[in-house]
Design an enzyme around this catalytic site. Sequence first.
Site, PDB file in Angstrom:
ATOM      1  N   LYS A 116       0.859  -1.189   0.000  1.00 53.57           N
ATOM      2  CA  LYS A 116       0.000   0.000   0.000  1.00 53.57           C
ATOM      3  C   LYS A 116       0.892   1.234   0.000  1.00 53.57           C
ATOM      4  O   LYS A 116       1.476   1.607   1.012  1.00 53.57           O
ATOM      5  CB  LYS A 116      -0.934   0.055   1.215  1.00 53.57           C
ATOM      6  CG  LYS A 116      -2.045   1.069   0.913  1.00 53.57           C
ATOM      7  CD  LYS A 116      -2.604   1.811   2.072  1.00 53.57           C
ATOM      8  CE  LYS A 116      -1.777   2.873   2.679  1.00 53.57           C
ATOM      9  NZ  LYS A 116      -1.578   4.089   1.864  1.00 53.57           N
TER      10      LYS A 116
ATOM     11  N   GLU B  70       9.851   1.396  10.579  1.00 55.53           N
ATOM     12  CA  GLU B  70      10.856   2.436  10.316  1.00 55.53           C
ATOM     13  C   GLU B  70      10.148   3.759  10.505  1.00 55.53           C
ATOM     14  O   GLU B  70       9.299   4.129   9.683  1.00 55.53           O
ATOM     15  CB  GLU B  70      11.380   2.335   8.882  1.00 55.53           C
ATOM     16  CG  GLU B  70      12.101   1.062   8.544  1.00 55.53           C
ATOM     17  CD  GLU B  70      13.406   0.913   9.294  1.00 55.53           C
ATOM     18  OE1 GLU B  70      13.930   1.896   9.840  1.00 55.53           O
ATOM     19  OE2 GLU B  70      13.898  -0.232   9.359  1.00 55.53           O
TER      20      GLU B  70
ATOM     21  N   CYS C 293      13.646  10.892   6.681  1.00 51.11           N
ATOM     22  CA  CYS C 293      13.583  10.435   8.077  1.00 51.11           C
ATOM     23  C   CYS C 293      14.928  10.633   8.763  1.00 51.11           C
ATOM     24  O   CYS C 293      14.985  10.924   9.948  1.00 51.11           O
ATOM     25  CB  CYS C 293      13.167   8.976   8.133  1.00 51.11           C
ATOM     26  SG  CYS C 293      14.202   7.935   7.107  1.00 51.11           S
TER      27      CYS C 293
ATOM     28  N   GLU D 191       9.608  16.203  15.186  1.00 54.25           N
ATOM     29  CA  GLU D 191      10.041  16.039  13.806  1.00 54.25           C
ATOM     30  C   GLU D 191       9.236  16.980  12.912  1.00 54.25           C
ATOM     31  O   GLU D 191       8.008  16.901  12.863  1.00 54.25           O
ATOM     32  CB  GLU D 191       9.808  14.594  13.357  1.00 54.25           C
ATOM     33  CG  GLU D 191      10.365  14.319  11.986  1.00 54.25           C
ATOM     34  CD  GLU D 191      10.092  12.910  11.519  1.00 54.25           C
ATOM     35  OE1 GLU D 191       8.973  12.418  11.727  1.00 54.25           O
ATOM     36  OE2 GLU D 191      11.004  12.300  10.934  1.00 54.25           O
TER      37      GLU D 191
HETATM   38  P1  NAD Z   1       2.113   8.367   7.980  1.00 58.43           P
HETATM   39  O1  NAD Z   1       2.397   7.500   9.137  1.00 58.43           O
HETATM   40  O2  NAD Z   1       1.020   9.331   8.053  1.00 58.43           O
HETATM   41  O3  NAD Z   1       1.811   7.484   6.670  1.00 58.43           O
HETATM   42  C1  NAD Z   1       2.653   6.442   6.241  1.00 58.43           C
HETATM   43  C2  NAD Z   1       1.812   5.382   5.557  1.00 58.43           C
HETATM   44  O4  NAD Z   1       0.920   4.805   6.501  1.00 58.43           O
HETATM   45  C3  NAD Z   1       0.938   5.897   4.425  1.00 58.43           C
HETATM   46  O5  NAD Z   1       0.893   4.920   3.417  1.00 58.43           O
HETATM   47  C4  NAD Z   1      -0.419   6.048   5.091  1.00 58.43           C
HETATM   48  O6  NAD Z   1      -1.502   5.971   4.205  1.00 58.43           O
HETATM   49  C5  NAD Z   1      -0.419   4.852   6.026  1.00 58.43           C
HETATM   50  N1  NAD Z   1      -1.299   4.974   7.191  1.00 58.43           N
HETATM   51  C6  NAD Z   1      -1.767   6.099   7.794  1.00 58.43           C
HETATM   52  N2  NAD Z   1      -2.538   5.770   8.849  1.00 58.43           N
HETATM   53  C7  NAD Z   1      -2.543   4.418   8.933  1.00 58.43           C
HETATM   54  C8  NAD Z   1      -3.131   3.475   9.830  1.00 58.43           C
HETATM   55  N3  NAD Z   1      -3.869   3.862  10.855  1.00 58.43           N
HETATM   56  N4  NAD Z   1      -2.909   2.160   9.618  1.00 58.43           N
HETATM   57  C9  NAD Z   1      -2.144   1.734   8.598  1.00 58.43           C
HETATM   58  N5  NAD Z   1      -1.561   2.586   7.712  1.00 58.43           N
HETATM   59  C10 NAD Z   1      -1.759   3.907   7.873  1.00 58.43           C
HETATM   60  O7  NAD Z   1       3.517   9.050   7.683  1.00 58.43           O
HETATM   61  P2  NAD Z   1       3.801  10.175   6.618  1.00 58.43           P
HETATM   62  O8  NAD Z   1       3.468  11.480   7.222  1.00 58.43           O
HETATM   63  O9  NAD Z   1       3.221   9.793   5.314  1.00 58.43           O
HETATM   64  O10 NAD Z   1       5.389  10.012   6.471  1.00 58.43           O
HETATM   65  C11 NAD Z   1       6.267  10.763   7.173  1.00 58.43           C
HETATM   66  C12 NAD Z   1       6.851   9.975   8.325  1.00 58.43           C
HETATM   67  O11 NAD Z   1       7.543   8.821   7.865  1.00 58.43           O
HETATM   68  C13 NAD Z   1       7.885  10.768   9.089  1.00 58.43           C
HETATM   69  O12 NAD Z   1       7.665  10.641  10.461  1.00 58.43           O
HETATM   70  C14 NAD Z   1       9.193  10.127   8.691  1.00 58.43           C
HETATM   71  O13 NAD Z   1      10.219  10.267   9.626  1.00 58.43           O
HETATM   72  C15 NAD Z   1       8.802   8.714   8.517  1.00 58.43           C
HETATM   73  N6  NAD Z   1       9.780   8.000   7.690  1.00 58.43           N
HETATM   74  C16 NAD Z   1      10.631   7.105   8.278  1.00 58.43           C
HETATM   75  C17 NAD Z   1      11.590   6.435   7.529  1.00 58.43           C
HETATM   76  C18 NAD Z   1      12.539   5.452   8.160  1.00 58.43           C
HETATM   77  O14 NAD Z   1      13.100   4.651   7.430  1.00 58.43           O
HETATM   78  N7  NAD Z   1      12.728   5.456   9.455  1.00 58.43           N
HETATM   79  C19 NAD Z   1      11.685   6.665   6.166  1.00 58.43           C
HETATM   80  C20 NAD Z   1      10.816   7.582   5.589  1.00 58.43           C
HETATM   81  C21 NAD Z   1       9.861   8.237   6.370  1.00 58.43           C
END
Ligand code: NAD
Length: 503
Positions: free
Chosen positions: A191, A266, A300, A401
Amino acid sequence: MKDGNYRAIAKELKAGLKAGRLFVDGEFVRARSKKKIAVINPATQELLTDIAEAQADDVNNAVASAQRAFESEEWRSMDAAARGRLLWKIGDLIEKHKTELAVLESLSNGKTVTEALRGDIPPAWDIFRYYAGWANKYHGETIPVDGPYLNYTLREPVGVVGAIVAWNYPLLLACWKIAPALAMGNTVVLKPAEQTPLTALYFAELLNKAGVPPGVVNVVTGAGQTGSLLARHPGVDKIAFTGSTETGRRILQASAESNLKRVSLELGGKSPNIVFADADLDVATQSAFRAIFANKGEICSAGSRLLVERRIYDEMVDRLREKAAALKVGDPLDPETGMGAQVSRAQLRRVLGYIELGKKEGARVAAGGGRDKSPENRRGNFVKPTVFTDVKSGMKIAQEEIFGPVLCVIPFDGPEEAAKIANHSRYGLVAAVWTRDVGLAHALARKIRAGSVWINTYNGFDSASPFGGCKESGMGREMGVHALESYTHVKSVWVALDRDVKA
Ligand code: NAD
């Protein structure tokens, strides 16, 4: 390649986008759900396409397809070496279509096409080549147990993997999960993030070209609700997730409340980049600048907390200010652009909100400090590269963040204080230390709680080296041999060697 070419490729790719499709059982199908989500170009606000917001029926179909593929003769009995060759082919196809993939990434994410061509696509093909080699090398062992027995272990795939990813490196984050999953014989339902689903769907076509059997990888589009359906699904055996800490928490809860599926996470970061006075200031400044402003700060592992030894603090801030003023912000398809657009209006508001908060908290704006409203950038989600000085470690802008082009520069006196500030965070993803003192660098590498520590460099990544966080930055590791553990389970098999052994 000339920038005119990227525009022409973008035009062609946009014309070919098909709305509302999912990839299930090796075919592009219309979603049963009639709900739609608009995919917007963040640099122009232009509508790129609509994707389906998959609901329970669609997710069930995709999971059922992955389950069938997992049980199928074709996939189960495929030699590990043959799986390896398949992975290699996928890598080749990503490389062959690198420009299309980079342009699609740039269109929906707002990153510059140059960054996508350098930072997104090459590691995506490399991870398939890396795990191609592992497919027949990660195996069980024989164990010298007591008694007349042969005891050995099998490394078996866990089953159906749900991969849920964020929007900042859309294809790469998916490939970091799909490559080890397939190498070990699992099947996948991916997804992608709702803002950036285009490369996942394009990639699905490449999987068919490579000859991946139907159902081995499926793609469902949608937002958090679709992800949550996957996280709660009893037919999913593992969730591999990249995203925010808050969503990571929900995914763990969903696992606890459904089938105790495995979870690897992650998550976010607020990473310290520590510069001592004896460091090579030219290199450290250049690197610190890229560490926060590459990919418009939506990384991230961004070096969002720059800790600078007081003796060189003012000089480093001056250099950063100059570089920020010179950074060209604008059209992501123009190869001359240094920084593109924030991924969405919501992200733009979030970043601007933190900039205002920083001012209120008493930090000083040394560069940027707001939206880029120049006429050519007015329509897009552009933020000026922003540097805050006089930042105290306890301020919200130094603790939370921001995930945007906002750097907090914090002064320190000596290694003890540097380590204390570095560890003053709920996160523990990465850290960097800049010094010519080898002993100090290694001592700090041990002291700082983070998944990776870089010494006199930043953002060192390689398919062979593990990446992941501690504390609230996540659990589990991606890449390297370390990731394979989480895509397999160990089965212990006992054989009696003596017929008189007690039954
Ligand atoms: P997010 O958590 O809002 O969304 C990430 C994914 O999860 C999306 O596909 C979203 O649709 C899905 N999602 C949202 N709510 C959900 C739920 N309740 N159940 C299952 N899936 C759900 O994050 P974002 O704002 O899109 O991304 C930014 C974040 O990602 C930042 O905090 C960043 O640090 C982190 N990030 C971490 C890494 C790493 O490797 N550590 C890499 C890239 C990004």
